[in-house]
Scaffold this motif. Structure first.
Motif, PDB file in Angstrom:
ATOM      1  N   VAL A 156      54.140  53.994  57.177  1.00 57.37           N
ATOM      2  CA  VAL A 156      53.492  55.027  56.727  1.00 57.37           C
ATOM      3  C   VAL A 156      53.493  56.016  57.428  1.00 57.37           C
ATOM      4  O   VAL A 156      53.981  56.123  57.544  1.00 57.37           O
ATOM      5  CB  VAL A 156      51.648  53.773  56.733  1.00 57.37           C
ATOM      6  CG1 VAL A 156      51.274  53.001  56.500  1.00 57.37           C
ATOM      7  CG2 VAL A 156      51.904  54.151  58.877  1.00 57.37           C
TER       8      VAL A 156
ATOM      9  N   ASN B 262      50.769  59.875  55.599  1.00 59.28           N
ATOM     10  CA  ASN B 262      49.805  60.083  54.780  1.00 59.28           C
ATOM     11  C   ASN B 262      50.420  61.738  54.641  1.00 59.28           C
ATOM     12  O   ASN B 262      51.125  62.896  55.355  1.00 59.28           O
ATOM     13  CB  ASN B 262      47.875  60.187  55.601  1.00 59.28           C
ATOM     14  CG  ASN B 262      48.308  60.567  56.476  1.00 59.28           C
ATOM     15  OD1 ASN B 262      48.324  62.515  56.796  1.00 59.28           O
ATOM     16  ND2 ASN B 262      48.095  60.121  58.571  1.00 59.28           N
TER      17      ASN B 262
ATOM     18  N   THR C  70      55.463  49.372  47.463  1.00 65.13           N
ATOM     19  CA  THR C  70      54.958  50.546  48.130  1.00 65.13           C
ATOM     20  C   THR C  70      53.013  50.421  47.536  1.00 65.13           C
ATOM     21  O   THR C  70      53.027  50.703  46.709  1.00 65.13           O
ATOM     22  CB  THR C  70      56.004  52.284  47.361  1.00 65.13           C
ATOM     23  OG1 THR C  70      57.183  52.623  48.183  1.00 65.13           O
ATOM     24  CG2 THR C  70      54.952  53.155  48.296  1.00 65.13           C
TER      25      THR C  70
ATOM     26  N   GLY D 154      47.130  58.182  51.495  1.00 66.91           N
ATOM     27  CA  GLY D 154      48.044  57.408  52.613  1.00 66.91           C
ATOM     28  C   GLY D 154      48.922  57.009  51.374  1.00 66.91           C
ATOM     29  O   GLY D 154      48.788  56.348  50.502  1.00 66.91           O
ATOM     30  N   GLU D 155      50.735  55.746  51.886  1.00 71.94           N
ATOM     31  CA  GLU D 155      50.920  55.272  51.826  1.00 71.94           C
ATOM     32  C   GLU D 155      51.923  54.759  52.357  1.00 71.94           C
ATOM     33  O   GLU D 155      52.276  54.991  54.302  1.00 71.94           O
ATOM     34  CB  GLU D 155      52.396  56.384  51.311  1.00 71.94           C
ATOM     35  CG  GLU D 155      53.931  56.097  50.168  1.00 71.94           C
ATOM     36  CD  GLU D 155      55.080  56.770  50.577  1.00 71.94           C
ATOM     37  OE1 GLU D 155      55.827  56.154  50.299  1.00 71.94           O
ATOM     38  OE2 GLU D 155      55.214  57.619  51.084  1.00 71.94           O
ATOM     39  N   GLY D 156      51.888  53.807  52.181  1.00 74.97           N
ATOM     40  CA  GLY D 156      52.196  52.278  52.779  1.00 74.97           C
ATOM     41  C   GLY D 156      53.145  51.845  52.117  1.00 74.97           C
ATOM     42  O   GLY D 156      53.561  51.335  51.015  1.00 74.97           O
TER      43      GLY D 156
ATOM     44  N   PHE E 283      49.066  46.247  54.215  1.00 68.38           N
ATOM     45  CA  PHE E 283      49.074  47.299  54.152  1.00 68.38           C
ATOM     46  C   PHE E 283      47.743  48.523  54.318  1.00 68.38           C
ATOM     47  O   PHE E 283      48.133  49.017  54.828  1.00 68.38           O
ATOM     48  CB  PHE E 283      49.855  47.015  52.532  1.00 68.38           C
ATOM     49  CG  PHE E 283      51.109  47.480  51.886  1.00 68.38           C
ATOM     50  CD1 PHE E 283      51.868  48.122  51.878  1.00 68.38           C
ATOM     51  CD2 PHE E 283      51.788  46.365  52.801  1.00 68.38           C
ATOM     52  CE1 PHE E 283      53.227  47.982  51.799  1.00 68.38           C
ATOM     53  CE2 PHE E 283      53.013  45.919  52.486  1.00 68.38           C
ATOM     54  CZ  PHE E 283      54.183  47.109  52.002  1.00 68.38           C
TER      55      PHE E 283
ATOM     56  N   GLU F 254      46.976  49.315  57.678  1.00 65.33           N
ATOM     57  CA  GLU F 254      48.325  50.578  58.296  1.00 65.33           C
ATOM     58  C   GLU F 254      48.142  52.173  57.720  1.00 65.33           C
ATOM     59  O   GLU F 254      47.759  52.655  58.525  1.00 65.33           O
ATOM     60  CB  GLU F 254      49.241  49.817  58.863  1.00 65.33           C
ATOM     61  CG  GLU F 254      49.833  48.606  59.633  1.00 65.33           C
ATOM     62  CD  GLU F 254      49.751  48.709  60.093  1.00 65.33           C
ATOM     63  OE1 GLU F 254      49.851  50.155  60.762  1.00 65.33           O
ATOM     64  OE2 GLU F 254      49.063  48.548  61.196  1.00 65.33           O
ATOM     65  N   ILE F 255      47.579  51.579  56.717  1.00 70.33           N
ATOM     66  CA  ILE F 255      47.519  53.552  55.325  1.00 70.33           C
ATOM     67  C   ILE F 255      46.318  53.888  56.196  1.00 70.33           C
ATOM     68  O   ILE F 255      46.202  54.750  56.498  1.00 70.33           O
ATOM     69  CB  ILE F 255      47.630  52.334  54.276  1.00 70.33           C
ATOM     70  CG1 ILE F 255      49.119  52.423  53.466  1.00 70.33           C
ATOM     71  CG2 ILE F 255      47.146  54.356  53.590  1.00 70.33           C
ATOM     72  CD1 ILE F 255      49.405  52.138  52.131  1.00 70.33           C
TER      73      ILE F 255
ATOM     74  N   GLN G  70      45.009  55.440  58.983  1.00 68.17           N
ATOM     75  CA  GLN G  70      45.849  56.928  59.296  1.00 68.17           C
ATOM     76  C   GLN G  70      44.348  58.117  58.388  1.00 68.17           C
ATOM     77  O   GLN G  70      44.367  59.336  58.277  1.00 68.17           O
ATOM     78  CB  GLN G  70      47.079  57.117  59.166  1.00 68.17           C
ATOM     79  CG  GLN G  70      47.840  56.907  59.407  1.00 68.17           C
ATOM     80  CD  GLN G  70      49.411  56.711  58.877  1.00 68.17           C
ATOM     81  OE1 GLN G  70      49.918  57.831  57.426  1.00 68.17           O
ATOM     82  NE2 GLN G  70      50.028  56.587  58.898  1.00 68.17           N
TER      83      GLN G  70
END
Length: 178
Positions: free
Chosen positions: A23, A25, A128, A145-147, A165, A168-169, A172
């Motif tokens: 992850v 951000n 993604t 946010g990116e996972g 996903f 976890e994203i 943050q």
């Protein structure tokens, strides 16, 4: 029995490592994120996401659950709009195992391994998921946010993976104050 415990621990660590989500951000450092209390989904953006409607529902439900747990309320007049974007790519891993030096000769020579190499091919899909938070009044992206991780095809694993996903994203969010 002494060998079994370290091997089972190693197997668990390998399985856990393979299932992780990476992850990242990015956010506007000039925004006071504590002022955001309500959210709504950005329908125009979400309608353009090229995944099944079932997966969209799963992702939206997971996002709603996470934001609600953070104290947000879903609203018709939101502080932030939530958008998402996805992409995926197929990955092919080819591994060749050499059974010894030459044609099976070498340490621990085994006549059944005569002929040397074995090749293993594994395909997987890496996905993604981007989650965007847009200031509803200014119409500006304030947090993204990116996972990234492997995605699964069967329904049971897919639902767990989507939850993983999103969780976890959104761990943050909000960004840490520095």
């Amino acid at each position: 029995m002494k060998i079994f415990k370290p091997l089972s621990l190693l197997f668990f660590m390998i399985i856990t490592a393979c299932s992780s989500v990476s992850v990242h951000n990015d956010y506007d450092k000039n925004v006071d994120f504590s002022s955001y209390k309500t959210f709504a989904f950005y329908k125009n953006g979400i309608d353009k996401v090229e995944i099944s409607d079932l997966d969209k529902k799963r992702i939206l439900k997971a996002i709603e659950n996470q934001l609600t747990a953070k104290g947000f309320t879903k609203s018709e007049n939101p502080d932030v709009l939530v958008n998402l974007f996805t992409k995926s790519r197929e990955q092919v891993d080819v591994t060749t195992f050499n059974n010894g030096w030459g044609y099976g000769w070498g340490y621990g020579w085994n006549p059944y391994l005569w002929g040397g190499n074995r090749t293993s091919v594994r395909t997987s899909t890496t996905g993604t998921l981007f989650i965007d938070l847009i200031d509803a009044k200014k119409k500006e992206l304030v947090w993204q946010g990116e996972g990234v991780g492997e995605i699964f095809k069967n329904q049971k694993d897919k639902e767990k993976r989507i939850q993983e996903f999103v969780t976890e994203i959104l761990k943050q969010y909000p960004p840490e104050k520095k």
